[in-house]
Design a protein around this motif. Structure first.
Motif, PDB file in Angstrom:
ATOM      1  N   ALA A  50       2.978  -4.804   8.218  1.00  0.00           N
ATOM      2  CA  ALA A  50       2.958  -6.033   9.023  1.00  0.00           C
ATOM      3  C   ALA A  50       1.714  -6.884   8.786  1.00  0.00           C
ATOM      4  N   PHE A  51       0.717  -6.332   8.116  1.00  0.00           N
ATOM      5  CA  PHE A  51      -0.520  -7.083   7.935  1.00  0.00           C
ATOM      6  C   PHE A  51      -0.385  -8.086   6.792  1.00  0.00           C
ATOM      7  N   VAL A  52      -0.702  -9.337   7.086  1.00  0.00           N
ATOM      8  CA  VAL A  52      -0.689 -10.403   6.090  1.00  0.00           C
ATOM      9  C   VAL A  52      -2.083 -11.032   6.079  1.00  0.00           C
ATOM     10  N   PRO A  53      -2.840 -10.843   4.983  1.00  0.00           N
ATOM     11  CA  PRO A  53      -4.189 -11.419   4.936  1.00  0.00           C
ATOM     12  C   PRO A  53      -4.139 -12.941   4.972  1.00  0.00           C
ATOM     13  N   GLY A  54      -4.929 -13.530   5.853  1.00  0.00           N
ATOM     14  CA  GLY A  54      -4.906 -14.972   6.048  1.00  0.00           C
ATOM     15  C   GLY A  54      -5.998 -15.737   5.336  1.00  0.00           C
ATOM     16  N   ARG A  55      -6.941 -15.002   4.723  1.00  0.00           N
ATOM     17  CA  ARG A  55      -8.009 -15.704   4.009  1.00  0.00           C
ATOM     18  C   ARG A  55      -8.469 -14.842   2.829  1.00  0.00           C
ATOM     19  N   PRO A  56      -9.060 -15.488   1.839  1.00  0.00           N
ATOM     20  CA  PRO A  56      -9.517 -14.738   0.671  1.00  0.00           C
ATOM     21  C   PRO A  56     -10.698 -13.836   1.022  1.00  0.00           C
ATOM     22  N   GLY A  57     -10.860 -12.815   0.233  1.00  0.00           N
ATOM     23  CA  GLY A  57     -11.960 -11.879   0.409  1.00  0.00           C
ATOM     24  C   GLY A  57     -11.519 -10.478   0.040  1.00  0.00           C
ATOM     25  N   VAL A  58     -12.351  -9.499   0.365  1.00  0.00           N
ATOM     26  CA  VAL A  58     -12.039  -8.108   0.080  1.00  0.00           C
ATOM     27  C   VAL A  58     -11.669  -7.422   1.387  1.00  0.00           C
ATOM     28  N   TYR A  59     -10.480  -6.860   1.413  1.00  0.00           N
ATOM     29  CA  TYR A  59      -9.977  -6.130   2.573  1.00  0.00           C
ATOM     30  C   TYR A  59     -10.025  -4.642   2.243  1.00  0.00           C
ATOM     31  N   GLU A  60     -10.301  -3.859   3.263  1.00  0.00           N
ATOM     32  CA  GLU A  60     -10.372  -2.418   3.072  1.00  0.00           C
ATOM     33  C   GLU A  60      -9.305  -1.752   3.936  1.00  0.00           C
ATOM     34  N   PHE A  61      -8.462  -0.973   3.290  1.00  0.00           N
ATOM     35  CA  PHE A  61      -7.395  -0.248   3.966  1.00  0.00           C
ATOM     36  C   PHE A  61      -7.815   1.206   4.084  1.00  0.00           C
ATOM     37  N   GLY A  62      -7.626   1.773   5.265  1.00  0.00           N
ATOM     38  CA  GLY A  62      -7.986   3.164   5.494  1.00  0.00           C
ATOM     39  C   GLY A  62      -6.841   3.913   6.147  1.00  0.00           C
ATOM     40  N   VAL A  81       0.866  -1.181   0.000  1.00  0.00           N
ATOM     41  CA  VAL A  81       0.000   0.000   0.000  1.00  0.00           C
ATOM     42  C   VAL A  81       0.900   1.227   0.000  1.00  0.00           C
ATOM     43  N   THR A  82       0.651   2.135  -0.929  1.00  0.00           N
ATOM     44  CA  THR A  82       1.404   3.389  -0.952  1.00  0.00           C
ATOM     45  C   THR A  82       0.483   4.532  -0.562  1.00  0.00           C
ATOM     46  N   VAL A  83       1.093   5.585  -0.027  1.00  0.00           N
ATOM     47  CA  VAL A  83       0.345   6.738   0.475  1.00  0.00           C
ATOM     48  C   VAL A  83       0.876   7.999  -0.196  1.00  0.00           C
ATOM     49  N   THR A  84      -0.039   8.872  -0.579  1.00  0.00           N
ATOM     50  CA  THR A  84       0.338  10.177  -1.117  1.00  0.00           C
ATOM     51  C   THR A  84      -0.528  11.233  -0.430  1.00  0.00           C
ATOM     52  N   VAL A  85       0.106  12.321  -0.023  1.00  0.00           N
ATOM     53  CA  VAL A  85      -0.614  13.468   0.549  1.00  0.00           C
ATOM     54  C   VAL A  85      -0.498  14.608  -0.453  1.00  0.00           C
ATOM     55  N   VAL A  98      -8.376  14.574   7.925  1.00  0.00           N
ATOM     56  CA  VAL A  98      -8.897  14.075   6.654  1.00  0.00           C
ATOM     57  C   VAL A  98      -8.671  12.567   6.572  1.00  0.00           C
ATOM     58  N   ALA A  99      -9.572  11.898   5.897  1.00  0.00           N
ATOM     59  CA  ALA A  99      -9.458  10.451   5.710  1.00  0.00           C
ATOM     60  C   ALA A  99      -9.319  10.137   4.229  1.00  0.00           C
ATOM     61  N   ALA A 100      -8.481   9.177   3.932  1.00  0.00           N
ATOM     62  CA  ALA A 100      -8.345   8.702   2.562  1.00  0.00           C
ATOM     63  C   ALA A 100      -9.603   7.947   2.163  1.00  0.00           C
ATOM     64  N   ARG A 101      -9.910   7.969   0.901  1.00  0.00           N
ATOM     65  CA  ARG A 101     -10.975   7.096   0.407  1.00  0.00           C
ATOM     66  C   ARG A 101     -10.489   5.667   0.617  1.00  0.00           C
ATOM     67  N   PRO A 102     -11.307   4.797   1.179  1.00  0.00           N
ATOM     68  CA  PRO A 102     -10.845   3.436   1.466  1.00  0.00           C
ATOM     69  C   PRO A 102     -10.336   2.717   0.210  1.00  0.00           C
ATOM     70  N   LEU A 103      -9.254   1.993   0.400  1.00  0.00           N
ATOM     71  CA  LEU A 103      -8.664   1.174  -0.660  1.00  0.00           C
ATOM     72  C   LEU A 103      -9.167  -0.241  -0.492  1.00  0.00           C
ATOM     73  N   ARG A 104      -9.878  -0.737  -1.486  1.00  0.00           N
ATOM     74  CA  ARG A 104     -10.410  -2.094  -1.447  1.00  0.00           C
ATOM     75  C   ARG A 104      -9.475  -3.000  -2.234  1.00  0.00           C
ATOM     76  N   VAL A 105      -9.022  -4.080  -1.599  1.00  0.00           N
ATOM     77  CA  VAL A 105      -8.097  -5.010  -2.234  1.00  0.00           C
ATOM     78  C   VAL A 105      -8.693  -6.413  -2.161  1.00  0.00           C
ATOM     79  N   GLU A 106      -8.814  -7.029  -3.325  1.00  0.00           N
ATOM     80  CA  GLU A 106      -9.281  -8.405  -3.365  1.00  0.00           C
ATOM     81  C   GLU A 106      -8.101  -9.339  -3.116  1.00  0.00           C
ATOM     82  N   VAL A 107      -8.297 -10.274  -2.200  1.00  0.00           N
ATOM     83  CA  VAL A 107      -7.266 -11.258  -1.854  1.00  0.00           C
ATOM     84  C   VAL A 107      -7.791 -12.634  -2.220  1.00  0.00           C
ATOM     85  N   ARG A 108      -6.958 -13.413  -2.941  1.00  0.00           N
ATOM     86  CA  ARG A 108      -7.344 -14.781  -3.338  1.00  0.00           C
ATOM     87  C   ARG A 108      -6.285 -15.772  -2.908  1.00  0.00           C
TER      88      ARG A 108
END
Length: 167
Positions: free
Chosen positions: A107-119, A23-27, A157-167
């Motif tokens: 440090a976050f490692v997704p352990g199951r498939p699905g859609v994760y949302e990063f904020g 995940v990259t961040v830009t301000v 301010v909050a970033a628009r959530p980043l949705r990432v599909e994990v398979r």
């Protein structure tokens, strides 16, 4: 209208289970004037000092990873080099050179498939300028640093959530 816009970017294609999601961040400075900003410093992610950069990761609407609670809230002194001036329309990576990575994302490692949302929420709305300083060693740069803190726009301010599909 906010001065800063925070943007998160990640994989476009499905990401593999069991591997950290990049995940990259830009301000961005969206104002018509020059502004000052600071990136992620020790204590920013866990809200010990300003600016606060507070990340989150959710799965099916539940938090699955968040910043850790600090064992020892001591942070180093704030330095003039921790600030940067942004021209109108200019952007920077608050985790880039001279700053710290967001360990919650790294440090976050997704352990199951699905859609994760990063904020990510950025807050510069400190109750006082001293809330930006470290607990020790500020010394002779204190007046300069406090002057720079005073030039940072105050907002959350909050970033628009980043949705990432994990398979």
């Amino acid at each position: 209208m906010p001065v800063f816009v925070v943007e998160l970017r990640g994989p476009v294609l499905p990401h593999p289970v069991g591997s950290p999601v990049p995940v990259t961040v830009t301000v961005h400075n969206t104002s018509a004037r020059r502004v000052w900003a600071a990136g992620v410093l020790d204590g920013s992610e866990d809200r010990v000092r300003y600016p606060h950069y507070v990340p989150s990761v959710t799965y099916e609407g539940r938090a699955v990873h968040a910043p850790r609670r600090p064992e020892d809230p001591l942070v180093g002194p704030l330095r003039p080099g921790d600030f940067r001036e942004l021209e109108p329309g200019e952007a920077f990576d608050p985790t880039g050179p001279g700053y710290l990575p967001l360990t919650t994302f790294g440090a976050f490692v997704p352990g199951r498939p699905g859609v994760y949302e990063f904020g990510l929420t950025l807050s510069t709305e400190s109750p006082s300028a001293d809330a930006w300083l470290g607990r020790f060693g500020q010394g002779e740069e204190r007046a300069t640093v406090l002057g720079l803190v005073g030039r940072v726009p105050r907002e959350t301010v909050a970033a628009r959530p980043l949705r990432v599909e994990v398979r």
